[in-house]
Design a protein around this motif. Sequence first.
Motif, short mmCIF file in Angstrom:
data_model
loop_
_atom_site.label_atom_id
_atom_site.label_comp_id
_atom_site.label_asym_id
_atom_site.label_seq_id
_atom_site.Cartn_x
_atom_site.Cartn_y
_atom_site.Cartn_z
N TYR A 69 0.83 -1.20 0.00
CA TYR A 69 0.00 0.00 0.00
C TYR A 69 0.87 1.25 0.00
O TYR A 69 0.58 2.24 -0.69
N HIS A 167 -7.52 3.88 0.90
CA HIS A 167 -8.16 3.70 -0.39
C HIS A 167 -7.79 4.86 -1.32
O HIS A 167 -7.60 5.99 -0.87
N PHE A 283 -5.68 -6.70 -1.02
CA PHE A 283 -5.63 -5.36 -1.60
C PHE A 283 -6.78 -5.11 -2.58
O PHE A 283 -7.51 -4.11 -2.46
N VAL A 284 -6.95 -5.98 -3.57
CA VAL A 284 -7.95 -5.74 -4.61
C VAL A 284 -9.36 -5.69 -4.02
O VAL A 284 -10.14 -4.78 -4.32
N LYS A 285 -9.69 -6.63 -3.16
CA LYS A 285 -11.03 -6.65 -2.57
C LYS A 285 -11.26 -5.46 -1.65
O LYS A 285 -12.38 -4.93 -1.56
N GLN A 286 -10.21 -4.99 -0.98
CA GLN A 286 -10.35 -3.80 -0.15
C GLN A 286 -10.60 -2.57 -1.01
O GLN A 286 -11.39 -1.69 -0.64
N GLU A 287 -9.94 -2.49 -2.15
CA GLU A 287 -10.15 -1.36 -3.05
C GLU A 287 -11.56 -1.36 -3.64
O GLU A 287 -12.14 -0.30 -3.90
N LEU A 288 -12.12 -2.55 -3.84
CA LEU A 288 -13.46 -2.65 -4.44
C LEU A 288 -14.58 -2.55 -3.39
O LEU A 288 -15.73 -2.27 -3.74
#
Length: 295
Positions: A69, A167, A283-288
């Motif tokens: 991050y 984010h 990371f990806v799921k947190q961003e989405l």
Amino acid sequence: MNKYIEIFKNSYSDYWNYIKQSVLFELNWENYFYGLILISLLVWGLEAVFPWRKNQSLFRKDFWLDTFYMFFNFFLLNLLVLIALSNAAAEVFNDILGVVGLSIANFQVLELNTLPFALRIFIFFIVIDFVQWCTHRLLHSYEFLWNFHKVHHSVKEMGFAAHLRYHWMEPVVYNSLKYIPLAIIGGFTAQDVAVVHFFNITIGHLNHANINWDYGWLKYILNNPKMHIWHHAKVLPEERKQGVNFGITLSIWDYLFKTNYIPYSGRDIEIGFEGDEQFPKGFVKQELYPFGKRD
């Protein structure tokens, strides 16, 4: 439209060249890439020497996620989104003002480059920090913004790199709200920005670090680990549910506006937020996450 396409092209090209120059040691005081690495290593070393939670590993939970991050948000995010978007937004704002015969210069009340260096840096720093404090409160006050800010509060063990787990929408919000105040006090230089940037990064890393420090009487001015841990507390009193200790670099705003809260040593408190057990781990799921449906 061609003007804006050109702005985007030049923004990407200029920033990509800046990244290459940074990595290849072609920049000096404005080298944010190696500056971030140096500050991170120094604060990580302090965690090893002055640990507050002595049973917490130097490679704490999500250490590598937060390290990713850190570099993504400070370098790749700028390359992908923020630089071009910021430059285009500034041009749109100036075009709108131009329709009514104005420019951003009409709103400028202070020309910083006419002031002595120390005073110029102080004013620039104070304005930025206060705007960021106000913005941080907004992130906790509205559900739409809070869903983006949850990424930062999903940290379960505090360490220096947790500072930059956030984010990508957060800097969009921060930069949007900073634009007009900074335009009003125009005249700051790239060196001014670099000085304030490195100071803020250092204090931000220290705030999140596993370090047994509160800076003595300076705790009423500077944010610190023993204060900021309570900002991340999972359980707060009902009257404090929207958050406490919103300071970014300075703690003084919290003391002035009565949002300070340190009831006792927060060394071993649980951090996070209600329902974080179901929050995505990668990371990806947190961003989405903020764009998904929630019950």
